[in-house]
Motif scaffolding. Structure first.
Motif, short mmCIF file in Angstrom:
data_model
loop_
_atom_site.label_atom_id
_atom_site.label_comp_id
_atom_site.label_asym_id
_atom_site.label_seq_id
_atom_site.Cartn_x
_atom_site.Cartn_y
_atom_site.Cartn_z
N ILE A 143 0.27 9.82 8.79
CA ILE A 143 -0.19 8.44 8.97
C ILE A 143 -0.29 8.08 10.45
N ASP B 225 0.08 2.74 12.96
CA ASP B 225 0.13 1.51 12.18
C ASP B 225 0.22 1.80 10.68
N ARG B 226 0.69 3.02 10.35
CA ARG B 226 1.06 3.42 8.99
C ARG B 226 -0.12 3.48 8.02
N LYS B 227 -1.26 3.91 8.52
CA LYS B 227 -2.45 4.03 7.69
C LYS B 227 -2.84 5.50 7.52
N THR C 169 -6.11 7.67 7.49
CA THR C 169 -7.52 7.53 7.86
C THR C 169 -8.41 8.13 6.77
N GLU D 261 -2.09 6.97 -3.39
CA GLU D 261 -3.27 6.81 -2.54
C GLU D 261 -3.99 8.13 -2.32
#
Length: 269
Positions: A15, A18-20, A22, A56
């Protein structure tokens, strides 16, 4: 050599800051899975702290696995069946909790269900960990911990305080437990038989995959054990210098979809 299993750390690796996840990383993992590659999230986080990511990334199907608690727990993600579980016993908890008081650092213990601390003044990094992994925090005295199945214990504090404490941990503790520093403010303590490396070895054996056919991607000291055992160790560009010497390849940073780059360059080509 064809890569058949890729172990991927989360924080600082999978990740972004910002903990996303891509879109590039998502698509690379889907492409790898479609080609029959086992993509295995391998993290210090507790199992509750990875469920959303597994959903996810579509890694909860039959034949998918996850490694959590720095290797102390390996699970089939579809059935949640434990493949490996190396827990700590109550006597371990008492010994480590007493040491934390001697060293003057905050400490908490983690089960599958929650985070438990005997610190009346709960440390801010305990709150940080609870927020990060989405788990509740409970105050319990040591006497109230007898029935808890503890998978991991963490000493957590300001980096300067934690570093001073680490310098004063008796050598016998390193003989008795697996102790790894995963962040400047996190020291993680698990069963001596557990590590990300041993978990990957066990899972590869179960799946009939040779270690030459495995890759690991990480960025921190708690990734050392898995980087040392896999056939293709990959370290993030943002990884700490102490583990970059272990790498066969250095990939791009976590903010530049380094996991996707590694999968496309050294797995799918």
């Amino acid at each position: 050599m064809t890569i058949k299993l890729v172990a991927v750390d989360i924080d600082g690796t999978l990740i972004t800051d910002d903990r996303k996840i891509t879109s590039e990383v998502f698509e690379a993992i889907q492409d790898a899975k479609e080609q029959g590659v086992k993509v295995v999230i391998t993290t210090g986080r507790p199992i509750a702290g990875v469920q959303d990511l597994l959903t996810e990334l579509n890694l909860k199907d039959e034949g998918d696995y996850v490694i959590t608690f720095n290797g102390a727990l390996v699970q089939d993600t579809a059935t949640r069946q434990d493949i490996v579980k190396d827990a700590l016993v109550y006597e371990d908890y008492l010994e480590i909790e007493f040491l934390s008081r001697q060293l003057g650092v905050h400490m908490h213990a983690i089960t599958k269900e929650g985070i438990y601390t005997a610190n009346r003044n709960i440390g801010k990094y305990t709150i940080h960990e609870a927020t990060l992994v989405g788990m509740p925090v409970f105050y319990r005295t040591p006497e109230e911990m007898t029935d808890k199945e503890i998978v991991k214990i963490m000493m957590i504090d300001e980096p300067s305080i934690l570093d001073e404490a680490i310098a004063n941990i008796p050598p016998a503790f390193y003989d008795k437990y697996t102790i790894v520093k995963s962040k400047p403010f996190y020291l993680e303590i698990i069963n001596k038989t557990a590590s990300k490396g041993s978990a990957i070895v066990h899972l590869a054996e179960k799946l009939g995959i040779s270690m030459k056919e495995t890759m690991a991607i990480g960025d921190e000291e708690n990734d050392r054990a898995m980087l040392e055992v896999v056939g293709t160790p990959v370290v993030m560009e943002n990884g700490v210098d102490s583990i970059k010497s272990l790498a066969r390849h250095i990939t791009k940073s976590n903010n530049e979809s380094g996991v996707a780059y590694a999968i496309r360059e050294w797995v799918l080509k």
